[in-house]
Design a protein around this motif. Structure first.
Motif, short mmCIF file in Angstrom:
data_model
loop_
_atom_site.label_atom_id
_atom_site.label_comp_id
_atom_site.label_asym_id
_atom_site.label_seq_id
_atom_site.Cartn_x
_atom_site.Cartn_y
_atom_site.Cartn_z
N ASP A 91 2.39 2.91 -3.03
CA ASP A 91 3.56 2.56 -3.26
C ASP A 91 2.97 2.26 -5.05
O ASP A 91 2.68 1.47 -5.54
N GLN A 112 8.65 0.40 -5.80
CA GLN A 112 8.81 0.97 -4.70
C GLN A 112 8.35 -0.43 -4.32
O GLN A 112 8.38 -1.15 -2.19
N GLN A 113 7.42 -1.04 -4.67
CA GLN A 113 6.83 -2.90 -4.09
C GLN A 113 6.93 -3.73 -4.09
O GLN A 113 7.30 -4.88 -3.38
#
Length: 204
Positions: A68, A72-73
Motif C-alpha cells: 500500500d 492507502q495505509q
C-alpha cells in the motif's frame, strides 16, 4: 491506566516521506494486547532505496512493489492507534515521518500526541548509550531484531512499561510528568494548541 501505541518506521532513504515499513504495538493497562506490521510503497520522488538503508533494515524495492502507498495505509495506521498517544524511540524521527509523508502525498496530518521513549530512558536509566538496543536491555528486553520495525516498536513499548513501573506511574501522561518529558503533538490539534499558546502570529 498505562495505555499507548508504540510505533517505528524504517525508511528507504533520508527523506521523511520514504517510509517503507511500520511496526505498531498497542499497550493497554501496561500489557501488550495487539501488534501489526506492514510494508509501505514510498511515493514517487522519495522511492529510491539507498544502499545504506537497505543494509540497515534489509528491505528492497522489490519488497514494496505490491505494498500500500502512504495514502492507502494511513487510515489503517490511525485506526490501529485508536486515539492512543504514540510512543517512539527518538520520536521526532517517527512523528516527522508521519508529518512529512502525509504532506508530500497530500494527506491531512493526523492528530497525535506523543512521548519519546529515548527521553524517558535518559531520565530513568544510567547508561553509556541510550540507543534502542541498550535502553531496551536496561528494561529487560533483549535479543530482538533491531531495525525490524515491529521488533523496534516492541522494544520501545517494553522501555515505557518498565520505566512506568520504576517511576510508579499509572499513566503515560504521569510518566512524562515525573520524568519531565514533554508530551508532543502533531496535526490540526497541535496547530491549534500552538496558536492558542503563542497567538495567531505563530502560524505565519
Amino acid at each position: 491506566m498505562l495505555n499507548f501505541t508504540a510505533i517505528d518506521f524504517e525508511t528507504a532513504n533520508s527523506s521523511g516521506a520514504s517510509a517503507c515499513s511500520v511496526g505498531l504495538v498497542k499497550v493497554h493497562d501496561g500489557v501488550v494486547v495487539d501488534s501489526d506490521y506492514w510494508l509501505i510503497k514510498p511515493p514517487t520522488g522519495h522511492d529510491v532505496f539507498q544502499q545504506w538503508n537497505i543494509k540497515i533494515h534489509g528491505i528492497r524495492p522489490s519488497d514494496v512493489v505490491g505494498a500500500d502507498t502512504w495514502a492507502q495505509q494511513l487510515p489503517r495506521l490511525v485506526a490501529f492507534a485508536g486515539g492512543d498517544h504514540l510512543v517512539a524511540h527518538n520520536a521526532g524521527f517517527d512523528l516527522g515521518v508521519i508529518k512529512t509523508a502525509s504532506t508530500v502525498t497530500g494527506q491531512t496530518i493526523p492528530d497525535f500526541n506523543f512521548v519519546c521513549s529515548l527521553q524517558v530512558a535518559r531520565r530513568t536509566y544510567h547508561l553509556d548509550s541510550y540507543r534502542l538496543p541498550v535502553a531496551a536491555m536496561a528494561a529487560g528486553y533483549e535479543d530482538f531484531a533491531h531495525h525490524n520495525a515491529l521488533a523496534d516498536a516492541e522494544a520501545c513499548a517494553a522501555i515505557i512499561v518498565h520505566a512506568a513501573k520504576r517511576h510508579e506511574a499509572d499513566t503515560l501522561e504521569q510518566l512524562a510528568h515525573i520524568t519531565r518529558v514533554k508530551v508532543g503533538a502533531i496535526g490540526p490539534v497541535a496547530t491549534r494548541q500552538h496558536a492558542s499558546t503563542h497567538g495567531p502570529m505563530a502560524l505565519n
